[in-house]
Design a protein around this motif. Structure first.
Motif, PDB file in Angstrom:
ATOM      1  N   GLU A 373      41.742 -62.452 -33.727  1.00  0.00           N
ATOM      2  CA  GLU A 373      42.178 -61.029 -33.310  1.00  0.00           C
ATOM      3  C   GLU A 373      43.608 -60.976 -33.190  1.00  0.00           C
ATOM      4  O   GLU A 373      44.061 -61.424 -32.490  1.00  0.00           O
ATOM      5  N   ALA A 374      44.252 -60.258 -34.203  1.00  0.00           N
ATOM      6  CA  ALA A 374      45.658 -59.801 -34.131  1.00  0.00           C
ATOM      7  C   ALA A 374      46.044 -58.548 -33.516  1.00  0.00           C
ATOM      8  O   ALA A 374      45.133 -57.523 -33.496  1.00  0.00           O
ATOM      9  N   GLY A 375      47.163 -58.752 -32.920  1.00  0.00           N
ATOM     10  CA  GLY A 375      47.531 -57.341 -32.011  1.00  0.00           C
ATOM     11  C   GLY A 375      49.012 -57.081 -32.155  1.00  0.00           C
ATOM     12  O   GLY A 375      49.676 -57.741 -32.353  1.00  0.00           O
ATOM     13  N   PHE A 376      49.041 -55.779 -32.455  1.00  0.00           N
ATOM     14  CA  PHE A 376      50.488 -55.325 -32.646  1.00  0.00           C
ATOM     15  C   PHE A 376      50.750 -54.257 -31.910  1.00  0.00           C
ATOM     16  O   PHE A 376      50.127 -53.083 -32.018  1.00  0.00           O
ATOM     17  N   TYR A 399      44.601 -54.965 -43.853  1.00  0.00           N
ATOM     18  CA  TYR A 399      45.964 -54.356 -43.695  1.00  0.00           C
ATOM     19  C   TYR A 399      46.365 -54.262 -45.206  1.00  0.00           C
ATOM     20  O   TYR A 399      46.546 -55.162 -45.715  1.00  0.00           O
ATOM     21  N   PRO A 400      47.030 -53.375 -45.863  1.00  0.00           N
ATOM     22  CA  PRO A 400      47.547 -53.222 -47.104  1.00  0.00           C
ATOM     23  C   PRO A 400      48.981 -53.836 -47.111  1.00  0.00           C
ATOM     24  O   PRO A 400      49.647 -54.250 -47.822  1.00  0.00           O
ATOM     25  N   ASP A 401      49.533 -53.962 -45.733  1.00  0.00           N
ATOM     26  CA  ASP A 401      51.071 -54.361 -45.627  1.00  0.00           C
ATOM     27  C   ASP A 401      51.418 -54.831 -44.375  1.00  0.00           C
ATOM     28  O   ASP A 401      51.579 -53.875 -43.280  1.00  0.00           O
ATOM     29  N   TYR A 402      51.345 -55.925 -44.081  1.00  0.00           N
ATOM     30  CA  TYR A 402      51.521 -56.435 -42.706  1.00  0.00           C
ATOM     31  C   TYR A 402      52.943 -56.076 -41.983  1.00  0.00           C
ATOM     32  O   TYR A 402      53.226 -56.036 -40.788  1.00  0.00           O
ATOM     33  N   GLU A 403      53.855 -56.202 -43.065  1.00  0.00           N
ATOM     34  CA  GLU A 403      55.375 -56.044 -42.593  1.00  0.00           C
ATOM     35  C   GLU A 403      55.571 -54.979 -41.829  1.00  0.00           C
ATOM     36  O   GLU A 403      56.361 -54.846 -40.815  1.00  0.00           O
ATOM     37  N   ASN A 404      54.874 -53.483 -42.129  1.00  0.00           N
ATOM     38  CA  ASN A 404      55.094 -52.521 -41.545  1.00  0.00           C
ATOM     39  C   ASN A 404      54.203 -52.131 -40.351  1.00  0.00           C
ATOM     40  O   ASN A 404      54.178 -50.878 -40.186  1.00  0.00           O
ATOM     41  N   VAL A 405      53.313 -52.875 -40.074  1.00  0.00           N
ATOM     42  CA  VAL A 405      52.354 -52.590 -38.986  1.00  0.00           C
ATOM     43  C   VAL A 405      53.179 -52.340 -37.653  1.00  0.00           C
ATOM     44  O   VAL A 405      52.295 -51.041 -37.074  1.00  0.00           O
ATOM     45  N   PRO A 406      53.909 -52.617 -37.207  1.00  0.00           N
ATOM     46  CA  PRO A 406      54.450 -52.321 -36.049  1.00  0.00           C
ATOM     47  C   PRO A 406      54.604 -50.422 -36.068  1.00  0.00           C
ATOM     48  O   PRO A 406      54.529 -49.828 -35.162  1.00  0.00           O
ATOM     49  N   TYR A 408      53.178 -48.704 -38.164  1.00  0.00           N
ATOM     50  CA  TYR A 408      52.123 -47.963 -38.511  1.00  0.00           C
ATOM     51  C   TYR A 408      51.414 -47.688 -37.131  1.00  0.00           C
ATOM     52  O   TYR A 408      50.516 -46.669 -36.975  1.00  0.00           O
ATOM     53  N   VAL A 409      51.468 -48.513 -36.089  1.00  0.00           N
ATOM     54  CA  VAL A 409      50.677 -48.544 -34.787  1.00  0.00           C
ATOM     55  C   VAL A 409      51.455 -47.085 -34.205  1.00  0.00           C
ATOM     56  O   VAL A 409      50.564 -46.137 -33.529  1.00  0.00           O
ATOM     57  N   LYS A 410      52.650 -46.908 -34.256  1.00  0.00           N
ATOM     58  CA  LYS A 410      53.120 -45.529 -33.865  1.00  0.00           C
ATOM     59  C   LYS A 410      52.643 -44.430 -34.465  1.00  0.00           C
ATOM     60  O   LYS A 410      52.394 -43.471 -34.013  1.00  0.00           O
ATOM     61  N   TRP A 411      52.691 -44.541 -35.828  1.00  0.00           N
ATOM     62  CA  TRP A 411      52.197 -43.413 -36.656  1.00  0.00           C
ATOM     63  C   TRP A 411      50.720 -43.080 -36.168  1.00  0.00           C
ATOM     64  O   TRP A 411      50.352 -41.863 -36.326  1.00  0.00           O
ATOM     65  N   ALA A 428      60.511 -41.865 -42.624  1.00  0.00           N
ATOM     66  CA  ALA A 428      60.004 -41.206 -43.888  1.00  0.00           C
ATOM     67  C   ALA A 428      59.116 -42.132 -44.756  1.00  0.00           C
ATOM     68  O   ALA A 428      58.015 -41.842 -45.261  1.00  0.00           O
ATOM     69  N   HIS A 429      59.871 -43.364 -45.030  1.00  0.00           N
ATOM     70  CA  HIS A 429      59.062 -44.414 -45.893  1.00  0.00           C
ATOM     71  C   HIS A 429      57.702 -44.764 -45.472  1.00  0.00           C
ATOM     72  O   HIS A 429      57.093 -45.082 -46.298  1.00  0.00           O
ATOM     73  N   ILE A 430      57.570 -44.604 -44.061  1.00  0.00           N
ATOM     74  CA  ILE A 430      56.306 -45.205 -43.422  1.00  0.00           C
ATOM     75  C   ILE A 430      55.197 -44.002 -43.909  1.00  0.00           C
ATOM     76  O   ILE A 430      53.978 -44.249 -44.069  1.00  0.00           O
ATOM     77  N   LEU A 431      55.657 -42.751 -43.551  1.00  0.00           N
ATOM     78  CA  LEU A 431      54.819 -41.800 -43.839  1.00  0.00           C
ATOM     79  C   LEU A 431      54.138 -41.757 -45.407  1.00  0.00           C
ATOM     80  O   LEU A 431      53.281 -41.128 -45.617  1.00  0.00           O
ATOM     81  N   GLN A 432      55.053 -42.315 -46.323  1.00  0.00           N
ATOM     82  CA  GLN A 432      54.950 -42.231 -47.599  1.00  0.00           C
ATOM     83  C   GLN A 432      53.710 -43.216 -47.937  1.00  0.00           C
ATOM     84  O   GLN A 432      53.161 -43.368 -49.075  1.00  0.00           O
ATOM     85  N   ALA A 433      53.300 -44.044 -46.986  1.00  0.00           N
ATOM     86  CA  ALA A 433      52.276 -45.256 -47.050  1.00  0.00           C
ATOM     87  C   ALA A 433      50.772 -44.415 -46.953  1.00  0.00           C
ATOM     88  O   ALA A 433      49.548 -45.097 -47.031  1.00  0.00           O
ATOM     89  N   ALA A 434      50.835 -43.121 -46.853  1.00  0.00           N
ATOM     90  CA  ALA A 434      49.501 -42.546 -46.657  1.00  0.00           C
ATOM     91  C   ALA A 434      48.103 -42.694 -47.427  1.00  0.00           C
ATOM     92  O   ALA A 434      47.071 -43.387 -47.148  1.00  0.00           O
ATOM     93  N   GLU A 435      48.757 -42.862 -48.695  1.00  0.00           N
ATOM     94  CA  GLU A 435      47.531 -43.317 -49.938  1.00  0.00           C
ATOM     95  C   GLU A 435      46.995 -44.671 -49.566  1.00  0.00           C
ATOM     96  O   GLU A 435      45.921 -44.783 -49.659  1.00  0.00           O
TER      97      GLU A 435
END
Length: 556
Positions: A373-376, A399-406, A408-411, A428-435
């Protein structure tokens, strides 16, 4: 210019040498011309080489290296005004050029202590006394290092045609992927220490795993100058992925699994689950029935309920398997994990893949893969003491992208709290990962973008963990007798010098396919995940409000 240094008769020979190097007449012409002009300039300034042809070849080799560096954007070792004393000036061109290149290469392979005196003495013409002063070592030490350096160069040149002198890793490199158990460092160590594209660091770790090696031995095996290997070793040693012995040799200080290691008991695991499926599933099914009665389960939407169920099933089966494994290896509590310089507390592991490996050709094995179990987590975000994503990565959802998971947690928490985009604390670039997050099953588009995984308070998450603990203990008791024999073979044998690896890591792949084998069998039997045709990440968002449990640390 004296007649002795009239180089006009060497133009054709320089062009021929350039052709042999480049295989391109136009490039060869340019290199030969640049060599000729550089030589004329240096002779006009008073340069008096003892061996004119060897000196010209040295300049040409430098110009060739410059061309390679520009073409491939790769660092090259190049020595200004390189010269090598030859016994006879009428040595054939090919032999002379090959020997020059061999000597240059061998100088590059030397360890720093030998290389720095060899370059100063032979290439820059510094006196023994000047070298001793600059390096702050006795003159006798300079002489000793020169003698040893010459010896290594002679031996290296003599062996330059020995095919076995170069490791396969230098021309057909395997790939190494780093993973870990425990908590990452502040800069995501150990993952950040070896990037997926960093083939040099991966190769150094692979070669230094079977036995300790010097930087020179690593450089020679890889066909890379030691000056490039030394900072890599220094960084990996500082990052605690490598260890240096008193004799100066270094070794990879964590376990590396090969494809054979990972698959050693795979077929046997699947056979055990197939034959004894009811033993594995019985307690899980009872636990699911109790989970579905929990208020925190019932308030979730349909998709989130399914993901909560999968998270629960993986937790029960994985921990039941680990409980049986601990009978063989002994348990290792998190409190026994080593503290790291970077602030983390982790145990690294390496996954080695052969050259040309394609995951798509190994799907039958990979679909049974599941990690711990991974935790971020993010501390003190908005109105929380802590908000955290808990996840088991499986074939059913990743996860599609582990690099930005921290981020994603906030979002995710902002989506849960219905914070509008113009008030978001996320870039803003995180918000663009919605798809991509929607395709992965973490988000869903209805009237607006919404979170599509379960959200639990910290107390509710502990309730889920407590319920899982009850049923994983019952499951372990039932499967113990049929699962223990799987651990009799297939464990990884470690190199004799490697002492830091905990015993459980040697047995990690002896039963790791069991949890997903049970879940996929239950799905096949229509006992679980019926009519589910969407991604199912086994993920939870867990939060602790700032106005509750303030005195307690946020440590899931």
């Amino acid at each position: 210019m004296s007649e002795r240094y009239d180089i006009s008769g060497y133009v054709d020979r320089l062009y021929s040498a350039a052709i042999r190097k480049t295989g391109d007449s136009h490039v060869a012409e340019d290199i030969a011309q640049e060599t000729f002009l550089a030589a004329v300039s240096q002779l006009a300034r008073g340069k008096r080489p003892d061996n004119l042809w060897a000196w010209l070849l040295g300049i040409l080799s430098n110009k060739y290296c410059d061309w390679l560096r520009e073409k491939y954007h790769k660092p090259q070792v190049s020595f200004e005004e390189y010269s090598v004393e030859l016994a006879h000036e009428d040595v054939p061109d090919d032999d002379t050029e090959e020997k020059l290149e061999a000597i240059r290469r061998e100088l590059g392979y030397l360890a720093q202590s030998y290389r720095e005196v060899m370059v100063r003495f032979y290439l820059h013409g510094h006196t023994l006394e000047r070298i001793a002063g600059e390096l702050q070592i006795p003159v006798g030490t300079v002489k000793s290092r020169l003698n040893m350096g010459r010896k290594h160069v002679r031996e290296g040149v003599a062996d330059m045609e020995d095919y076995e002198n170069y490791a396969r890793q230098s021309y057909e490199p395997d790939t190494l992927r780093i993973t870990c158990a425990g908590s990452q460092g502040i800069h995501h160590e150990p993952f950040s220490l070896v990037q997926p594209s960093d083939r040099l660091s991966q190769s150094v770790l692979i070669l230094a795993y079977p036995k300790p090696l010097t930087e020179s031995e690593l450089a020679r095996a890889l066909g890379v100058p030691a000056v490039f290997v030394e900072p890599v070793v220094s960084r990996l040693t500082e990052g605690e992925l490598m260890c240096r012995r008193p004799d100066g040799k270094v070794y990879t200080d964590f376990i590396i699994y090969t494809e054979q290691d990972r698959k050693a008991t795979f077929d046997r695991q699947l056979a055990v689950v197939k034959e004894h499926f009811e033993l594995f599933w019985e307690e899980v099914e009872k636990g699911l029935a109790e989970l579905r009665e929990k208020p925190f389960y019932q308030r979730q939407k349909e998709h989130a309920r399914t993901k909560l169920e999968l998270h629960f099933c993986v937790k029960v089966l994985l921990n039941a398997h680990i409980s049986v494994r601990n009978e063989v290896t002994g348990a290792m509590a998190y409190s026994q994990y080593p503290y790291r310089k970077d602030g983390g507390r982790w145990l690294a592991m390496g996954m080695r893949y052969p050259a040309g490996y394609r995951p798509g050709e190994d799907l039958e094995f990979l679909k049974y893969s599941v990690g711990g179990e991974a935790g971020f987590s993010e501390q003190n975000f908005r109105d929380t003491v802590c908000v955290e994503l808990r996840d088991y990565s499986t074939v059913l959802g990743r996860y599609p992208d582990y690099e930005n998971v921290p981020d994603y947690v906030k979002w995710f928490y902002e989506l849960y709290r219905q914070v509008s985009g113009d008030r978001s604390a996320v870039d803003a670039h995180i918000l663009q990962a919605a798809e991509c997050l929607t395709e992965a099953g973490f988000l869903v588009r209805a009237d607006r973008l919404e979170l599509d995984i379960p959200v639990l308070s910290r107390a509710e998450y502990r309730d889920e963990c407590g319920l899982a603990a009850v049923y994983e203990k019952k499951a372990a008791e039932k499967i113990r007798e049929v699962l223990l024999p799987v651990f009799d073979s297939g464990f990884v044998k470690l190199p004799g010098h490697l002492k830091s690896v905990p015993r459980w890591q040697q047995y990690m792949f002896c039963g790791d396919s069991v949890p997903m084998a049970v879940i996929l069998k239950a799905r096949e039997e229509k006992l679980f995940l019926q009519d589910v045709d969407y991604p199912v990440p086994a993920a939870l968002l867990v939060y602790e409000k700032a106005d509750a449990e303030k005195a307690e640390e946020c440590s899931f």
